[in-house]
Write a protein that holds these residues in place. Structure first.
Motif, short mmCIF file in Angstrom:
data_model
loop_
_atom_site.label_atom_id
_atom_site.label_comp_id
_atom_site.label_asym_id
_atom_site.label_seq_id
_atom_site.Cartn_x
_atom_site.Cartn_y
_atom_site.Cartn_z
N VAL A 1 0.86 -1.30 0.18
CA VAL A 1 0.09 -0.08 -0.02
C VAL A 1 1.03 1.06 -0.12
O VAL A 1 1.61 1.42 0.66
CB VAL A 1 -0.76 0.16 1.34
CG1 VAL A 1 -1.71 1.31 1.12
CG2 VAL A 1 -1.82 -1.23 1.15
N PHE A 2 0.59 2.49 -0.83
CA PHE A 2 1.20 3.50 -1.04
C PHE A 2 0.54 4.36 -0.50
O PHE A 2 -0.81 4.55 -0.72
CB PHE A 2 1.69 3.72 -2.36
CG PHE A 2 2.61 2.79 -2.97
CD1 PHE A 2 4.01 2.84 -2.99
CD2 PHE A 2 2.14 1.72 -3.79
CE1 PHE A 2 4.78 1.71 -3.47
CE2 PHE A 2 2.77 0.67 -4.54
CZ PHE A 2 4.29 0.86 -4.19
N ASN A 3 1.10 5.62 0.30
CA ASN A 3 0.43 6.72 0.82
C ASN A 3 -0.78 6.25 1.52
O ASN A 3 -1.89 7.04 1.68
CB ASN A 3 -0.17 7.53 -0.18
CG ASN A 3 1.18 8.45 -0.80
OD1 ASN A 3 2.25 8.19 -0.81
ND2 ASN A 3 0.48 9.52 -1.56
N GLU B 1 -3.74 7.49 -1.80
CA GLU B 1 -3.51 6.13 -1.48
C GLU B 1 -4.03 4.97 -2.58
O GLU B 1 -4.84 5.16 -3.34
CB GLU B 1 -4.51 5.89 -0.26
CG GLU B 1 -4.44 4.32 0.28
CD GLU B 1 -5.54 4.28 1.41
OE1 GLU B 1 -5.06 4.34 2.68
OE2 GLU B 1 -6.54 4.07 0.95
N ARG B 2 -3.11 3.98 -2.82
CA ARG B 2 -3.41 3.00 -3.70
C ARG B 2 -2.73 1.65 -3.29
O ARG B 2 -1.73 1.65 -2.38
CB ARG B 2 -2.67 3.54 -4.83
CG ARG B 2 -1.08 3.80 -4.79
CD ARG B 2 -0.71 5.11 -5.96
NE ARG B 2 0.69 5.28 -5.86
CZ ARG B 2 1.56 5.99 -5.07
NH1 ARG B 2 0.49 6.74 -4.18
NH2 ARG B 2 2.75 6.17 -5.17
N VAL B 3 -3.13 0.60 -3.90
CA VAL B 3 -2.52 -0.72 -3.66
C VAL B 3 -2.05 -1.46 -4.78
O VAL B 3 -2.48 -1.02 -6.08
CB VAL B 3 -3.86 -1.67 -2.96
CG1 VAL B 3 -4.77 -1.56 -3.94
CG2 VAL B 3 -2.95 -2.87 -2.24
N LEU B 4 -1.06 -2.25 -4.58
CA LEU B 4 -0.12 -2.94 -5.71
C LEU B 4 -0.22 -4.18 -5.82
O LEU B 4 -0.62 -4.85 -4.64
CB LEU B 4 1.26 -2.58 -5.50
CG LEU B 4 2.17 -3.23 -6.71
CD1 LEU B 4 2.05 -2.84 -8.02
CD2 LEU B 4 3.49 -3.12 -6.32
N ILE C 1 -4.66 0.06 -7.93
CA ILE C 1 -5.78 0.52 -7.97
C ILE C 1 -5.82 1.52 -6.69
O ILE C 1 -5.56 1.65 -5.67
CB ILE C 1 -6.64 -0.57 -7.44
CG1 ILE C 1 -6.93 -1.88 -8.40
CG2 ILE C 1 -8.07 0.09 -7.04
CD1 ILE C 1 -7.78 -2.84 -7.91
N VAL C 2 -6.28 2.94 -7.27
CA VAL C 2 -6.01 4.10 -6.29
C VAL C 2 -7.35 3.99 -5.66
O VAL C 2 -8.48 3.65 -6.12
CB VAL C 2 -6.21 5.17 -7.32
CG1 VAL C 2 -6.15 6.56 -6.37
CG2 VAL C 2 -4.85 5.16 -8.23
#
Length: 204
Positions: A100-102, A108-111, A156-157
């Protein structure tokens, strides 16, 4: 007509029960199903409007389905379909989300998308197409700039970016189930969130 095609089953079941005026006709499951193969299912997909799905699960249960409307006929959209259906043997099924970023911040977004556990190598050439930009929650976009190694990864943001400072290489939008992705982001360990199943919806 009702049809979902899932990587878990490798077949699509098309249920078609025509009404008969004034008559109730008992019908077995076998009578009401037409079974088509993987390649046949993919051939009937409208490349200009493909609806894919990811079933996410954690804590030993499936938590919900995420429907994603893919951009019209682009290399990334075609690759996403291949990895949702498993047509070429590889699939997003049983993969885990990666990072998870930010978290809890704008953007915020997930990879996800590491189907081969080697980074997520592309299945198709991914160059030569133009992709839009978006900073909105629900955006599906490129997971990493190094497409030669990580070309199957996706982001996915889950929260809008500040000042609509968008992501490049957008190739889809979550139509329903964004709340499931947000719940996954807040799970204690994102790497324990699994794509339990995935596929495409044929009755769009």
């Amino acid at each position: 007509m009702l049809a979902d095609f899932a990587a878990a089953h490798r077949l699509a079941f098309l249920v078609s029960v025509p009404p008969v005026a004034g008559q109730v006709m008992p019908m077995t499951v076998q009578d009401s199903l037409n079974v088509i193969t993987v390649s046949e299912a993919v051939r009937v997909v409208d490349p200009s409007s493909t609806l894919a799905f990811l079933d996410l699960g954690w804590g030993a249960s499936t938590r919900g389905r995420v429907h994603i409307r893919l951009s019209p006929d682009t290399p990334r959209s075609r690759q996403f379909v291949l990895l949702c259906t498993g047509e070429r043997g590889h699939s997003y099924r049983n993969t885990t989300l990666l990072k998870v970023f930010n978290k809890d911040k704008p953007g915020e977004r997930v990879l996800g998308g590491d189907y081969d556990k080697k980074g997520g190598a592309p299945l198709l050439p991914l160059t030569g197409a133009q992709y839009p930009q978006s900073g909105k929650a629900g955006t599906l976009c490129l997971g990493k700039c190094d497409t030669a190694t990580y070309g199957a990864r996706f982001l996915i943001v889950t929260r809008d970016t500040e000042n609509d400072n968008g992501w490049h290489n957008v190739f889809g939008k979550v139509e329903s189930g964004l709340e499931v992705v947000r719940e996954a982001v807040n799970y204690s360990d994102i790497t324990k969130v699994t794509v339990v199943d995935c596929g495409i919806v044929l009755n769009q």
